[in-house]
Design a protein around this motif. Sequence first.
Motif, mmCIF file in Angstrom:
data_model
loop_
_atom_site.group_PDB
_atom_site.id
_atom_site.type_symbol
_atom_site.label_atom_id
_atom_site.label_comp_id
_atom_site.label_asym_id
_atom_site.label_seq_id
_atom_site.Cartn_x
_atom_site.Cartn_y
_atom_site.Cartn_z
ATOM 1 N N GLU A 19 0.809 -1.218 0.000
ATOM 2 C CA GLU A 19 0.000 0.000 0.000
ATOM 3 C C GLU A 19 0.844 1.271 0.000
ATOM 4 O O GLU A 19 0.540 2.217 -0.715
ATOM 5 N N GLU A 20 1.891 1.307 0.829
ATOM 6 C CA GLU A 20 2.667 2.529 0.996
ATOM 7 C C GLU A 20 3.763 2.711 -0.043
ATOM 8 O O GLU A 20 4.024 3.832 -0.483
ATOM 9 N N LEU A 21 4.427 1.609 -0.429
ATOM 10 C CA LEU A 21 5.586 1.718 -1.321
ATOM 11 C C LEU A 21 5.420 0.976 -2.646
ATOM 12 O O LEU A 21 6.286 1.083 -3.519
ATOM 13 N N GLY A 22 4.360 0.199 -2.775
ATOM 14 C CA GLY A 22 4.150 -0.567 -4.012
ATOM 15 C C GLY A 22 5.161 -1.672 -4.205
ATOM 16 O O GLY A 22 5.489 -2.024 -5.335
ATOM 17 N N ILE A 23 5.667 -2.230 -3.102
ATOM 18 C CA ILE A 23 6.681 -3.288 -3.216
ATOM 19 C C ILE A 23 6.177 -4.598 -2.613
ATOM 20 O O ILE A 23 5.380 -4.594 -1.673
ATOM 21 N N VAL A 24 6.658 -5.694 -3.174
ATOM 22 C CA VAL A 24 6.403 -7.036 -2.636
ATOM 23 C C VAL A 24 7.729 -7.790 -2.708
ATOM 24 O O VAL A 24 8.038 -8.433 -3.708
ATOM 25 N N PRO A 25 8.551 -7.691 -1.641
ATOM 26 C CA PRO A 25 9.847 -8.370 -1.651
ATOM 27 C C PRO A 25 9.690 -9.890 -1.612
ATOM 28 O O PRO A 25 8.613 -10.411 -1.338
ATOM 29 N N HIS A 26 10.786 -10.589 -1.897
ATOM 30 C CA HIS A 26 10.769 -12.050 -1.871
ATOM 31 C C HIS A 26 10.490 -12.587 -0.478
ATOM 32 O O HIS A 26 9.816 -13.587 -0.306
ATOM 33 N N LYS A 27 11.050 -11.919 0.541
ATOM 34 C CA LYS A 27 10.838 -12.362 1.914
ATOM 35 C C LYS A 27 11.002 -11.184 2.862
ATOM 36 O O LYS A 27 11.612 -10.168 2.509
ATOM 37 N N ILE A 28 10.435 -11.338 4.053
ATOM 38 C CA ILE A 28 10.677 -10.391 5.136
ATOM 39 C C ILE A 28 11.113 -11.191 6.349
ATOM 40 O O ILE A 28 10.789 -12.363 6.489
ATOM 41 N N GLU A 29 11.882 -10.541 7.211
ATOM 42 C CA GLU A 29 12.414 -11.201 8.397
ATOM 43 C C GLU A 29 11.914 -10.480 9.639
ATOM 44 O O GLU A 29 12.032 -9.262 9.746
ATOM 45 N N PHE A 30 11.342 -11.228 10.573
ATOM 46 C CA PHE A 30 10.923 -10.665 11.849
ATOM 47 C C PHE A 30 12.161 -10.288 12.658
ATOM 48 O O PHE A 30 13.108 -11.073 12.749
ATOM 49 N N LEU A 31 12.158 -9.080 13.234
ATOM 50 C CA LEU A 31 13.288 -8.633 14.052
ATOM 51 C C LEU A 31 12.970 -8.667 15.538
ATOM 52 O O LEU A 31 13.695 -9.273 16.318
ATOM 53 N N TYR A 32 11.902 -7.981 15.954
ATOM 54 C CA TYR A 32 11.584 -7.867 17.370
ATOM 55 C C TYR A 32 10.187 -7.274 17.541
ATOM 56 O O TYR A 32 9.593 -6.764 16.590
ATOM 57 N N LYS A 33 9.720 -7.352 18.779
ATOM 58 C CA LYS A 33 8.404 -6.830 19.143
ATOM 59 C C LYS A 33 8.565 -6.019 20.419
ATOM 60 O O LYS A 33 9.334 -6.408 21.307
ATOM 61 N N TYR A 34 7.855 -4.903 20.519
ATOM 62 C CA TYR A 34 7.967 -4.054 21.700
ATOM 63 C C TYR A 34 6.715 -3.208 21.873
ATOM 64 O O TYR A 34 5.910 -3.059 20.950
ATOM 65 N N CYS A 35 6.582 -2.665 23.057
ATOM 66 C CA CYS A 35 5.488 -1.743 23.346
ATOM 67 C C CYS A 35 6.073 -0.337 23.411
ATOM 68 O O CYS A 35 7.011 -0.088 24.162
ATOM 69 N N HIS A 36 5.531 0.553 22.589
ATOM 70 C CA HIS A 36 6.003 1.937 22.539
ATOM 71 C C HIS A 36 4.890 2.841 23.067
ATOM 72 O O HIS A 36 3.758 2.772 22.589
ATOM 73 N N SER A 37 5.223 3.684 24.029
ATOM 74 C CA SER A 37 4.213 4.562 24.614
ATOM 75 C C SER A 37 4.745 5.985 24.712
ATOM 76 O O SER A 37 5.918 6.201 24.998
ATOM 77 N N ASN A 38 3.862 6.918 24.444
ATOM 78 C CA ASN A 38 4.169 8.333 24.651
ATOM 79 C C ASN A 38 2.892 9.012 25.143
ATOM 80 O O ASN A 38 1.895 8.341 25.408
ATOM 81 N N SER A 39 2.891 10.308 25.245
ATOM 82 C CA SER A 39 1.724 11.006 25.784
ATOM 83 C C SER A 39 0.519 10.954 24.845
ATOM 84 O O SER A 39 -0.601 11.239 25.258
#
Length: 168
Positions: free
Chosen positions: A85-105
């Motif tokens: 949707e954003e870049l019009g790309i479909v790469p061959h694969k993607i790799e999961f890096l990490y998961k986190y909770c981000h909070s701000n005001s």
Amino acid sequence: MEEWVDVVDKQDNIISKATRKEVHGNPALIHRVAHVLVFNPKGALFLQKRSFNKDVQPGKWDTSVGGHLDLGEEYQAAAWREMNEELGIVPHKIEFLYKYCHSNSYETEYVSTFQCEWDGEISVNRDEIEDGRFWSLEEIKQNIQQDCFTPNFLDELRRYKNQHVSST
């Protein structure tokens, strides 16, 4: 049309749903987001310049791809959808890096970050993105004091560097 998202607890379990408008401005409503860091073969990172019409951080440089998960959507499915949707790309694969909770005001997000390599054309969605280009990590470092990056991207970059350094 209202955009609905899942609201999750502190362990990322779905507990309800809310509109995008409701979760933005209410940090108590944790919602899910997928990010993708898109690198070229030389190691430069694609950044998107947020549209000036965005309600959050308009006109600032941000993570390659980022977006809310649709109701019931999995993180990886959202990452693939948002890249297209954003870049019009479909790469061959993607790799999961990490998961986190981000909070701000303003909001609290559970973020799953993926990475991919892309060496083809990129067609930015002008409804959401003002501009986009590849930046070397050195160029990003040289521009950090210029207030041109979103705080969320700078947080993401710190997490990436910490994870990348610890895995090498």
